[in-house]
Write a protein that holds these residues in place. Structure first.
Motif, PDB file in Angstrom:
ATOM      1  N   TYR A 959       0.813  -1.217   0.000  1.00  0.00           N
ATOM      2  CA  TYR A 959       0.000   0.000   0.000  1.00  0.00           C
ATOM      3  C   TYR A 959       0.849   1.270   0.000  1.00  0.00           C
ATOM      4  CZ  TYR A 959      -3.148   3.633   1.640  1.00  0.00           C
ATOM      5  OH  TYR A 959      -3.848   4.802   1.771  1.00  0.00           O
ATOM      6  N   LEU A 960       1.726   1.432   0.986  1.00  0.00           N
ATOM      7  CA  LEU A 960       2.546   2.647   0.997  1.00  0.00           C
ATOM      8  C   LEU A 960       3.842   2.378   1.730  1.00  0.00           C
ATOM      9  CD1 LEU A 960       1.290   5.348   3.531  1.00  0.00           C
ATOM     10  CD2 LEU A 960       0.849   2.958   3.831  1.00  0.00           C
ATOM     11  N   PRO A 961       4.959   2.928   1.253  1.00  0.00           N
ATOM     12  CA  PRO A 961       6.220   2.750   1.979  1.00  0.00           C
ATOM     13  C   PRO A 961       6.184   3.568   3.262  1.00  0.00           C
ATOM     14  CG  PRO A 961       6.531   4.219   0.110  1.00  0.00           C
ATOM     15  CD  PRO A 961       5.122   3.718   0.037  1.00  0.00           C
ATOM     16  N   LEU A 962       6.679   2.996   4.323  1.00  0.00           N
ATOM     17  CA  LEU A 962       6.621   3.671   5.622  1.00  0.00           C
ATOM     18  C   LEU A 962       7.785   4.643   5.717  1.00  0.00           C
ATOM     19  CD1 LEU A 962       5.110   3.804   8.272  1.00  0.00           C
ATOM     20  CD2 LEU A 962       6.680   2.142   9.169  1.00  0.00           C
ATOM     21  N   THR A 963       7.556   5.868   5.275  1.00  0.00           N
ATOM     22  CA  THR A 963       8.622   6.870   5.271  1.00  0.00           C
ATOM     23  C   THR A 963       8.548   7.754   6.504  1.00  0.00           C
ATOM     24  OG1 THR A 963       7.147   8.280   4.001  1.00  0.00           O
ATOM     25  CG2 THR A 963       8.744   6.979   2.770  1.00  0.00           C
ATOM     26  N   ASP A 964       7.563   7.541   7.336  1.00  0.00           N
ATOM     27  CA  ASP A 964       7.308   8.486   8.406  1.00  0.00           C
ATOM     28  C   ASP A 964       6.805   7.749   9.641  1.00  0.00           C
ATOM     29  OD1 ASP A 964       6.322  10.625   9.951  1.00  0.00           O
ATOM     30  OD2 ASP A 964       6.080  11.813   8.143  1.00  0.00           O
ATOM     31  N   MET A 965       7.386   8.040  10.795  1.00  0.00           N
ATOM     32  CA  MET A 965       6.940   7.361  12.009  1.00  0.00           C
ATOM     33  C   MET A 965       5.517   7.730  12.387  1.00  0.00           C
ATOM     34  SD  MET A 965       8.413   5.010  13.032  1.00  0.00           S
ATOM     35  CE  MET A 965       7.039   4.786  14.085  1.00  0.00           C
ATOM     36  N   ARG A 966       5.044   8.874  11.873  1.00  0.00           N
ATOM     37  CA  ARG A 966       3.668   9.268  12.198  1.00  0.00           C
ATOM     38  C   ARG A 966       2.675   8.210  11.746  1.00  0.00           C
ATOM     39  NH1 ARG A 966       3.586  12.765   8.953  1.00  0.00           N
ATOM     40  NH2 ARG A 966       4.681  14.372  10.110  1.00  0.00           N
ATOM     41  N   ILE A 967       2.942   7.622  10.578  1.00  0.00           N
ATOM     42  CA  ILE A 967       2.043   6.589  10.053  1.00  0.00           C
ATOM     43  C   ILE A 967       2.060   5.379  10.974  1.00  0.00           C
ATOM     44  CG2 ILE A 967       1.602   5.054   8.089  1.00  0.00           C
ATOM     45  CD1 ILE A 967       2.937   7.218   6.321  1.00  0.00           C
ATOM     46  N   ALA A 968       3.253   4.962  11.387  1.00  0.00           N
ATOM     47  CA  ALA A 968       3.367   3.796  12.269  1.00  0.00           C
ATOM     48  C   ALA A 968       2.668   4.040  13.604  1.00  0.00           C
ATOM     49  CB  ALA A 968       4.840   3.483  12.513  1.00  0.00           C
ATOM     50  N   ARG A 969       2.734   5.279  14.081  1.00  0.00           N
ATOM     51  CA  ARG A 969       2.190   5.593  15.398  1.00  0.00           C
ATOM     52  C   ARG A 969       0.669   5.676  15.382  1.00  0.00           C
ATOM     53  NH1 ARG A 969       5.526  10.144  16.565  1.00  0.00           N
ATOM     54  NH2 ARG A 969       3.858  11.493  15.842  1.00  0.00           N
ATOM     55  N   THR A 970       0.095   5.975  14.223  1.00  0.00           N
ATOM     56  CA  THR A 970      -1.350   6.259  14.196  1.00  0.00           C
ATOM     57  C   THR A 970      -2.163   5.271  13.370  1.00  0.00           C
ATOM     58  OG1 THR A 970      -0.979   7.770  12.329  1.00  0.00           O
ATOM     59  CG2 THR A 970      -0.994   8.740  14.531  1.00  0.00           C
ATOM     60  N   PHE A 971      -1.525   4.322  12.693  1.00  0.00           N
ATOM     61  CA  PHE A 971      -2.280   3.392  11.841  1.00  0.00           C
ATOM     62  C   PHE A 971      -3.132   2.478  12.716  1.00  0.00           C
ATOM     63  CE2 PHE A 971      -3.466   0.253   8.869  1.00  0.00           C
ATOM     64  CZ  PHE A 971      -3.264   0.770   7.603  1.00  0.00           C
ATOM     65  N   CYS A 972      -4.410   2.333  12.373  1.00  0.00           N
ATOM     66  CA  CYS A 972      -5.261   1.387  13.109  1.00  0.00           C
ATOM     67  C   CYS A 972      -6.381   0.870  12.213  1.00  0.00           C
ATOM     68  CB  CYS A 972      -5.833   2.000  14.389  1.00  0.00           C
ATOM     69  SG  CYS A 972      -6.500   3.636  14.227  1.00  0.00           S
ATOM     70  N   PHE A 973      -6.699  -0.411  12.414  1.00  0.00           N
ATOM     71  CA  PHE A 973      -7.814  -1.062  11.716  1.00  0.00           C
ATOM     72  C   PHE A 973      -9.039  -1.061  12.615  1.00  0.00           C
ATOM     73  CE2 PHE A 973      -3.971  -3.182  10.119  1.00  0.00           C
ATOM     74  CZ  PHE A 973      -4.164  -3.136   8.743  1.00  0.00           C
ATOM     75  N   THR A 974     -10.213  -1.157  12.006  1.00  0.00           N
ATOM     76  CA  THR A 974     -11.424  -1.354  12.796  1.00  0.00           C
ATOM     77  C   THR A 974     -12.385  -2.252  12.007  1.00  0.00           C
ATOM     78  OG1 THR A 974     -13.146  -0.242  14.074  1.00  0.00           O
ATOM     79  CG2 THR A 974     -12.630   0.700  11.926  1.00  0.00           C
TER      80      THR A 974
END
Length: 1126
Positions: A959-974
């Motif tokens: 889907y997207l390369p993880l270039t930013d820790m913000r994405i890792a910190r806020t990604f969530c499924f529901t």
């Protein structure tokens, strides 16, 4: 001879293959799985929040749509509240200007890479119809007159080119800079900074050059009528609607007003913020006026609106917008620098009285709309969800299919927090129509912020609206004077920042963990309350361990079994922090990082503080940040852990039940040889966080100090990566899922520097608690009945299980202690444990028991049975009469693999290696299509879903390369196939992995373009019509068309057909409405071909007519000639 196993070879080759069942017999027939790969598809749905780094703005006064362009080439379009759209230029160049084709459903964008693009807004997802890339000149300013198809493009060289917006081709008509200024200036006039046509004469074009020269160009005669010069650089120009005057803003903070027919000298010079000297000299120069707008009214004085122009001595003053109306001048201070502003007027016609009613001000981090019609110029209340970034988002959670009464309850308490003093008029940006969303379930998003605030958002039906805001910092003293500041902070800025959220929608209990090693438990109440003393528990959670040695070691130390209560903890809560027991050399001990307020706390309706828990300094060592957090309303327990250990707190009795180091949790089951460390020695990182790449991070040497290293001088240590001894850190939030990653930006992903295998543990790593799960389940192999339990996961891939012996409900629950016992069960996986869940015998999700919400401040006259714990209903619960059998399944997901364990036998029946080369950042067990699956987001950008319980891969998309820790910190499924993450510091991106939702997305999205009648043109009046004083029209087609102006140079610009044209529509026609779209395309193509045929027929007829004429002429000429005369 060793037996050759081809299956193992195949498993080794395929990283996505699911391992075989670890017990004989295939269990596929036991549980019918309904989810298949065709149920999954990944696509973006909507983007919420303020456009990150805005650079340009435009408004359609008829459609009432606002467009904002950004520095990364994205476009955001806003209509009425709830109608929003996001689109992106492929090349990512900054948007420098936007121009609507007013009431045409189209928009032209000009980019910093010297390209212009035509967007079609008549479809729900706008697309580019045409692009034109300039090769030899740089674009500086564009202008599109109302109801014209000829688009003026000004360049850095001072030339003006003209583009036909229908065909996106260049006209041969060019206004060259040297022809425009001729001999009026010896030097180059600079780039074009303004183009506009005279409101009453379309044949006259006003051109502003940066150096201070303005030219009124006659398009028909191709020469300049007048030239106006001023010795200060020009930033913007605006017309009076009658076309007899215009106003320029300059770099010295002055405004010059010019009469069109008097080019020799300006009619008036105004310096709005300059001090006027008494001796009649020029006022002191001020900062540049970046933009001015001049708008007339029928009754009263005109409005002059300008940005900038403040005097240089106003140091530290905030950016201002100045509104001059008659003799009054209002200076409106803004919170952020002004990017652009637009004055909204009643009419789209430039030659009509403008009647301004509002000013839209685009700031760097906000959008403000000012009401010009009311005294004091109040602002409109902004209905868009643009305040996500009010304080930087540090974590977020997403809950779909919540209890239906939650949103009304949160809205009712949140509505009391609203500010007063807004304009009473309706929001002026009101275009478009809402989508016909088929989603009927409630959705809530919770965001935690750097200032300690927590926001609840209603995310139902593709919209976003803030419901309620909680300020957690209110429970602490904010004394920040240097004299009385307790030097115990472990973070320099944002000591209240939220790191982890744990929320139970049914009981409405909320638990937050902050960066200063504090945990706050909140209960929800619709009534106000007051707390005389904030209840506080202080916990010493610091254990020193030697380096981890290989599990193969001979010696396994025998450790005491954790007891029910902690001897080091007081049985009753402390109302004040314990006094610091400092030794003579000033070592801090028993001191919390933050001071809880001692004054009474007024608790507004909403979330009210139940208990504050703080970890304290131990022998000069600050507490480790909390890496995991869990709350369970049925048990009345909160549990949290870090790289030192685990603490369980009974929030009903306000006592600490268990406080143990990780080594003590294992007891005699510890697979690693660990010993208390003495003497202290330097060591590598603790339960460390992933730093935000884009926010700057320290080197690994600075970042990776030991949690117990001796404090050294001249070295800055970083907490959470682990600075010690009072060292400070800027905000670097940890991720509870990862122990020690190394960032490898070369391939836009993260790579591990250590092996995650539990058999070869890096000696530089340290174990930390990463996840919790409460459940009524079987804790031992011999259990015959399910009992309340707590499952604990660690960074080394270990799952420990504890039995919770709860007193009877009611009064006994508040008097008798809860007993926590180790079960002895230990499960191991590769990589840190991220998520644990339980399934019943039918494969349905088995949720933790929870207490239904009751009003805590209501009179306590309920029946005893109301206090009984109630389980949220699940689809099918295991029958109590079942004999001991595999009637529950534990699903455990780590950074590397997932396992399904049958309970109570504890047999691993399914195992799947999720990733070999990367690691999972977020995993959630989610409900979809009346079934359940495991959704994972990996650090290499892949999104995957696995079936449960068999762990079959259903979806795997890069889907997207993880270039930013913000994405890792806020990604969530529901649930229901939805997920979100913070795509920029100010914007939230929602995505879906559900095929149904992807197919219905078009219906759910709002429409930007709605058919609206263009207002009638202003009446010229009898005398103006008689004496020719009204607006003069111009046949631009005749001037700029190919027949007169000729063709433009091919090397000047390159035409690129966009995907929004017929060719692009072909590819887009493969969806649900494919047949209809294909039929429409075929019709369009047929129309195109018929048009071409018609043109060819006309050309042939003209040719035949010409031939006939020539033949007739020839016949007349030769009529009387003899044969020998030829």
């Amino acid at each position: 001879m060793k037996k050759f196993n081809i299956r193992k070879v195949l498993d080794g080759l395929s990283s996505v293959s699911s391992s075989s069942s670890s017990q004989p017999g295939n269990r596929d027939n036991d549980i019918q799985e309904t989810l298949q790969s065709e149920h999954f598809q990944l696509c973006k749905t909507v983007r919420h929040g303020f456009p990150y780094q805005p650079s340009a703005m435009a408004f359609d006064p008829v459609q009432k749509i606002l467009a904002i362009g950004t520095q990364n080439g994205s476009l955001r379009l806003f209509g009425r509240p709830g109608v929003e759209c996001y689109c992106q230029h492929d090349n990512g160049a900054a948007v420098i200007q936007l121009q609507f084709l007013i009431n045409e459903g189209a928009l032209v964008s000009a980019l910093a890479d010297d390209s212009i693009h035509l967007w079609n807004l008549r479809q729900k997802r706008p697309a580019i119809l045409h692009s034109l890339k300039f090769n030899r000149e740089r674009i500086t300013f564009c202008h599109l007159p109302f109801q014209s198809k000829w688009f003026y493009v000004g360049t850095e060289r001072g030339n003006i080119h003209i583009v036909n917006v229908e065909s996106f081709t260049l006209s041969g008509y060019v206004i060259m800079w040297n022809k425009a200024i001729e001999l009026s200036s010896k030097a180059h006039p600079g780039p074009v900074v303004h183009i506009s046509d005279n409101p009453i004469d379309e044949g006259k074009l006003l051109i502003g050059f940066e150096s201070g020269t303005v030219v009124l160009w006659d398009l028909k005669s191709k020469k300049a009528d007048y030239r106006y010069t001023y010795d200060e650089a020009i930033h913007s120009v605006a017309w009076h609607h009658e076309g007899k005057q215009f106003i320029c803003s300059h770099s010295d903070g002055s405004l010059t007003i010019w009469n069109v027919r008097s080019p020799a000298k300006s009619a008036q010079i105004i310096t709005p913020h300059g001090k006027q000297p008494k001796d009649g000299k020029k006022p002191e120069p001020c900062k540049p006026i970046l933009k001015v707008e001049y708008k007339t009214t029928r009754a009263g004085d005109p409005f002059m609106v300008l940005s900038g122009g403040l005097s240089y001595d106003t140091v530290g003053r905030r950016p201002c917008l100045t509104v001059m109306h008659g003799k009054s001048t209002a200076v409106l201070e803004m919170d952020y620098p002004i990017v652009d502003f637009l004055t909204l007027c009643e009419t789209p016609y430039p030659n009509d009285v403008q009647e301004p009613y509002a000013v839209v001000v685009l700031l760097e981090k906000d959008l403000v709309v000012i009401d010009l019609a009311q005294n004091g110029y109040p602002i409109f209340e902004n209905p868009y969800p643009l305040s996500i970034h009010e304080s930087p988002v540090t974590c977020c959670e997403y809950f779909a299919d919540c209890p239906v009464d939650l949103i009304p309850a949160l809205y009712s308490v949140g509505s009391r927090q609203k500010r007063q003093g807004y304009s009473k008029k309706e929001w002026p940006i009101s275009g478009g129509n809402w989508g016909l969303g088929s989603q009927s379930y409630p959705e809530i998003i919770i965001t935690g912020h750097a200032d300690g605030s927590v926001k609840f958002w209603d995310a139902s039906a593709m919209m976003l609206q803030v419901l309620y805001k909680l300020k957690t910092a209110k429970v602490f003293d904010k004394s920040r004077n240097k004299d009385d500041k307790p030097n115990t902070d472990i973070v320099d800025e944002d000591p209240f920042a939220i790191q982890i959220l744990s929320w139970c929608p049914e009981s409405r209990m909320l638990c937050v963990a902050g960066v200063s090693a504090h945990v706050i438990i909140y209960k929800f109440s619709k009534q106000e309350g007051a707390t005389e003393v904030v209840q506080l528990l202080e916990v010493r959670l610091q254990y020193e361990l030697n380096d981890v040695e290989s599990p193969e070691g001979d010696q396994v130390p025998s450790l005491p079994t954790p007891g029910a209560t902690s001897s080091s903890q007081p049985p009753a809560p402390q109302s004040q922090p314990s006094t610091s027991s400092s030794s003579s050399d000033g070592i801090r001990d028993n001191v919390p990082c933050l001071k809880v307020r001692s004054t009474p706390l007024k608790q507004s309706a909403g979330y009210q503080v139940e208990l504050v828990i703080q970890l304290v300094w131990v022998s000069g060592e600050p507490p480790q940040q909390i890496t995991s957090l869990g709350v369970n309303s049925s048990c009345g327990l909160v549990v949290f852990g870090n790289s030192n250990g685990l603490a369980i707190v009974d929030y009903l009795q306000k006592t600490v039940l268990l406080n143990r180091g990780i080594i003590e949790l294992y007891g005699s089951n510890d697979p690693y040889q660990r010993q208390p460390r003495s003497p202290r020695k330097t060591r590598q990182p603790s339960g460390a966080g992933l730093c935000d790449i884009n926010e700057g991070s320290t080197t690994s040497e600075d970042r990776c100090k030991s949690p117990t290293s001796v404090v050294t001088t001249n070295h800055q240590h970083f907490y959470n990566g682990g600075g010690r001894g009072g060292a400070k850190m800027s905000r670097k939030l940890s991720l509870p899922t990862e122990l020690k990653p190394d960032l490898d930006i070369r391939d836009n992903s993260f790579s591990r520097s250590r092996s995650s295998s539990v058999t070869s543990i890096d000696k530089e790593s340290q174990e930390a608690i990463t996840s919790f799960q409460f459940c009524e389940t079987f804790t031992r192999k011999t259990d015959s009945a399910a009992a309340p339990s707590l499952w604990v996961g660690t960074t080394l891939g270990t799952v420990l299980v504890f039995v919770l012996n709860l007193p009877p409900a009611g009064e006994q629950r508040l008097l008798q202690p809860v007993i926590v016992l180790p079960s002895g069960t230990l499960i191991r996986l590769k990589g840190a444990i991220l998520r644990m869940s339980f399934l019943d015998s039918t494969g349905a999700l088995y949720p933790p028991a929870c207490e239904p919400w009751r009003e805590p401040n209501a009179p306590n006259d309920k029946d005893e049975k109301d206090r009984l714990r109630k389980r949220r209903p699940v689809s099918v619960s295991p029958s109590a009469s079942q004999e001991i059998s595999e009637n529950q399944y534990a699903v455990i997901c780590s950074e590397k693999q997932a396992k399904v364990i049958a309970l109570p036998s504890q047999n691993c029946i399914y195992k799947h290696n999720i990733t070999e080369t990367s690691f999972v950042l977020r995993a959630d067990m989610v409900q979809m299509n009346n079934s359940i699956c495991l959704a994972c987001f990996c650090a290499n950008g892949h999104i995957m879903t696995l079936s449960l319980p068999s762990l079959r891969p259903l979806l795997d998309v890069n889907y997207l390369p993880l270039t930013d820790m913000r994405i890792a910190r806020t990604f969530c499924f529901t649930n229901n196939g939805q997920a979100l993450y913070l795509v920029s510091p100010t914007e939230m991106q929602r995505i879906t992995y559900s095929q149904d939702m992807c197919e219905n997305l078009q219906e759910m999205l709002g429409e930007l373009f709605t058919p609206v009648e263009t207002p009638e043109a202003p009446n010229r009046g009898f005398f103006k019509g008689l004496f020719g004083g009204g607006a003069q029209s111009l046949d631009r087609e005749e001037l700029f068309g190919e027949s007169v102006a000729g063709k433009a140079s091919r090397s000047l610009a390159q035409h690129i057909p966009g995907p929004g044209g017929i060719e692009g529509m072909k590819g887009a026609a493969s969806g649900v409405v494919g047949d209809l779209a294909r039929a429409r395309i075929a019709l369009d193509e047929r129309g195109q071909k018929l048009g071409e045929l018609d043109e060819r027929t006309a050309a042939m007829m003209a040719s035949a007519e010409s031939f006939s004429k020539h033949a007739h002429d020839m016949m007349l000429k030769c009529k009387d000639k003899k044969w020998y005369q030829f």
